[in-house]
Design a protein around this motif. Structure first.
Motif, PDB file in Angstrom:
ATOM      1  N   GLN A  57       0.651  -1.772   0.203  1.00  0.00           N
ATOM      2  CA  GLN A  57       0.150  -0.118  -0.063  1.00  0.00           C
ATOM      3  C   GLN A  57       1.031   1.735  -0.034  1.00  0.00           C
ATOM      4  OE1 GLN A  57      -3.442  -0.231  -0.644  1.00  0.00           O
ATOM      5  NE2 GLN A  57      -3.256  -1.980  -0.220  1.00  0.00           N
ATOM      6  N   TRP A  58       1.313   1.741  -0.872  1.00  0.00           N
ATOM      7  CA  TRP A  58       2.343   2.883  -0.964  1.00  0.00           C
ATOM      8  C   TRP A  58       1.524   4.796  -0.588  1.00  0.00           C
ATOM      9  CZ3 TRP A  58       6.284   0.538  -2.070  1.00  0.00           C
ATOM     10  CH2 TRP A  58       6.144  -0.384  -2.586  1.00  0.00           C
ATOM     11  N   GLY A  59       2.458   4.986  -0.136  1.00  0.00           N
ATOM     12  CA  GLY A  59       2.146   6.139   0.508  1.00  0.00           C
ATOM     13  C   GLY A  59       3.486   7.213   0.377  1.00  0.00           C
ATOM     14  N   MET A  60       3.079   8.518   0.911  1.00  0.00           N
ATOM     15  CA  MET A  60       4.090   9.381   0.508  1.00  0.00           C
ATOM     16  C   MET A  60       4.364  10.518   2.368  1.00  0.00           C
ATOM     17  SD  MET A  60       5.331  12.025  -2.498  1.00  0.00           S
ATOM     18  CE  MET A  60       5.793  10.977  -3.166  1.00  0.00           C
ATOM     19  N   GLU A 165      -3.113  -1.418  -4.666  1.00  0.00           N
ATOM     20  CA  GLU A 165      -2.092  -0.435  -4.182  1.00  0.00           C
ATOM     21  C   GLU A 165      -2.163   0.544  -3.667  1.00  0.00           C
ATOM     22  OE1 GLU A 165       1.463  -2.111  -5.764  1.00  0.00           O
ATOM     23  OE2 GLU A 165       1.075  -4.192  -5.411  1.00  0.00           O
ATOM     24  N   GLY A 166      -3.543   0.925  -3.640  1.00  0.00           N
ATOM     25  CA  GLY A 166      -4.138   1.896  -3.660  1.00  0.00           C
ATOM     26  C   GLY A 166      -2.849   3.420  -4.087  1.00  0.00           C
ATOM     27  N   LEU A 167      -3.494   3.331  -5.693  1.00  0.00           N
ATOM     28  CA  LEU A 167      -2.034   4.044  -6.348  1.00  0.00           C
ATOM     29  C   LEU A 167      -3.538   4.667  -7.542  1.00  0.00           C
ATOM     30  CD1 LEU A 167       0.690   2.685  -7.873  1.00  0.00           C
ATOM     31  CD2 LEU A 167       0.553   4.500  -6.448  1.00  0.00           C
ATOM     32  N   ASN A 168      -3.654   5.400  -7.968  1.00  0.00           N
ATOM     33  CA  ASN A 168      -4.798   6.146  -8.828  1.00  0.00           C
ATOM     34  C   ASN A 168      -4.051   6.844 -10.041  1.00  0.00           C
ATOM     35  OD1 ASN A 168      -6.034   9.328 -10.429  1.00  0.00           O
ATOM     36  ND2 ASN A 168      -7.099   8.096  -9.585  1.00  0.00           N
ATOM     37  N   LYS A 291       1.662  -0.283   4.374  1.00  0.00           N
ATOM     38  CA  LYS A 291       1.726  -1.547   5.397  1.00  0.00           C
ATOM     39  C   LYS A 291       2.494  -2.006   6.192  1.00  0.00           C
ATOM     40  CE  LYS A 291      -0.899  -4.669   3.757  1.00  0.00           C
ATOM     41  NZ  LYS A 291      -2.045  -5.912   2.946  1.00  0.00           N
ATOM     42  N   ASP A 292       3.654  -1.850   5.617  1.00  0.00           N
ATOM     43  CA  ASP A 292       5.243  -2.450   6.546  1.00  0.00           C
ATOM     44  C   ASP A 292       5.181  -0.973   8.114  1.00  0.00           C
ATOM     45  OD1 ASP A 292       6.819  -3.277   7.413  1.00  0.00           O
ATOM     46  OD2 ASP A 292       8.745  -2.607   5.985  1.00  0.00           O
ATOM     47  N   PRO A 293       5.030  -1.779   8.802  1.00  0.00           N
ATOM     48  CA  PRO A 293       5.037  -0.181  10.215  1.00  0.00           C
ATOM     49  C   PRO A 293       6.131  -0.271   9.839  1.00  0.00           C
ATOM     50  CG  PRO A 293       4.372  -2.968  10.981  1.00  0.00           C
ATOM     51  CD  PRO A 293       4.229  -2.811   9.201  1.00  0.00           C
TER      52      PRO A 293
END
Length: 372
Positions: A57-60, A165-168, A291-293
């Motif tokens: 789950q990708w984020g920034m 995976e949460g990408l638009n 998703k990785d703490p």
């Protein structure tokens, strides 16, 4: 910003008293017809269930404390993703193509500014006293990759889609250029190709269409400068930040090859990053698997300074910001204006009240005084 806390900052002493001041600056939650707070967004995500089974789950996270506004991230994004140069004439017409921009917010002391001066023209404002010594805040702004994205639901051909995976994502060969997605994006980060900038170049050649094109030697040189892993977009297509999806796929493929029959296909923690994060000299931009703490981005999002831009829209962006903390020197002559907080904070307090006070208790006290 008209009272909306797009950038959030406070003095160090204020931060020590209330570390979660950024979240206290959230706007009032939207309510339904019965006056109850809305929980479900206006644009639900069909992948809400599938994302629980996704490997990543990708984020920034962007730290406003570290950002100096150097625009290195803008240049890295342009080089990595084959973003065309459109020229000054197109920029004047509002046809910029940068996927990532640096927003600069200028604020002055509200005490020095008269309300009616805000209606003056730019030519008059330059001679006013309140604009002589402004505070500046820089904020990188790109696609927020909303989990409940307003752009996806209005596209008539399903050209902008969400993955598990949460990408638009953008499907360029579906896009017909209605620009509905751009109109519905509250962050204004989607770009439209008004011309075929790669074949026509800049200047008057743009308006000649297929009758004019680059010279052969120039065209060969241009093709060698492009990133072969990224699609070169044509006229009539929308485009935006993709969180460098080509790098994500390369990392996933490399891990699958390395894993072989073991089935360990999860990309190692912080083993790659986006172009903007790689180029940032201050390390203000951090990308990874939320998703990785143990990932850096997960730890940053757990900080009390973490906040979402325009959170009251319930778009649930994957990109969040860390509020800025200033530490003004009491010996400086402008400390008199800054001891109550940064200029943007003072302007926010004028319209919304102080975030360092308990809003529920203050409203309760006001109600009791009304009864008396």
């Amino acid at each position: 910003m008209e009272g909306r806390p797009i950038v959030r900052e406070a003095n160090f002493e204020q931060y020590r008293k209330k570390p979660d001041f950024a979240r206290a600056m959230n706007m009032e939650e939207p309510k339904d017809t019965q006056g109850k707070p809305l929980v479900s967004p206006l644009y639900p995500n069909p992948f809400d269930q599938l994302k629980q089974t996704g490997h990543h789950q990708w984020g920034m996270s962007v730290d406003l404390n570290l950002c100096v506004g150097c625009s290195a991230c803008v240049m890295a994004c342009q080089s990595e993703n084959n973003v065309p140069i459109v020229g000054k004439d197109q920029i004047k017409r509002g046809r910029e193509m940068n996927w990532l921009r640096i927003d600069r917010y200028y604020a002055a002391s509200p005490k020095k500014q008269d309300f009616f001066q805000t209606f003056d023209s730019d030519r008059k404002e330059q001679f006013q006293s309140w604009i002589d010594d402004p505070q500046v805040v820089t904020q990188p702004m790109m696609c927020q990759h909303c989990e409940s994205a307003p752009c996806e639901n209005v596209c008539p051909v399903n050209a902008t889609v969400h993955d598990q995976e949460g990408l638009n994502l953008m499907v360029y060969n579906r896009c017909v250029g209605t620009r509905y997605c751009s109109n519905n994006c509250p962050y204004k980060v989607r770009r439209f190709n008004f011309f075929d900038y790669n074949k026509r170049g800049t200047g008057p050649n743009l308006y000649w269409g297929p009758l004019r094109h680059r010279q052969e030697d120039e065209w060969d040189l241009l093709k060698m400068s492009k990133n072969p892993d990224v699609t070169v977009r044509m006229r009539g297509v929308m485009e935006k930040c993709t969180f460098c999806v080509q790098r994500i796929e390369q990392a996933k493929i490399a891990q699958k090859v390395k894993a072989g029959a073991s089935g360990d296909v999860i990309v190692p923690t912080d083993s790659f990053t986006t172009a903007c994060a790689q180029a940032c000299p201050a390390g203000a931009i951090v990308f990874g698997n939320v998703k990785d703490p143990n990932s850096r981005v997960s730890k940053l999002k757990q900080q009390e300074r973490d906040y979402t831009v325009l959170e009251f829209l319930l778009t649930k962006p994957r990109l969040t910001y860390l509020a800025k903390v200033r530490n003004p020197n009491p010996a400086m002559p402008d400390y008199v204006d800054l001891k109550e907080g940064p200029m943007t904070l003072q302007m926010y307090e004028q319209k919304n009240g102080s975030p360092f006070e308990d809003k529920e208790s203050s409203s309760h006290t006001g109600a009791e005084k009304g009864k008396e």
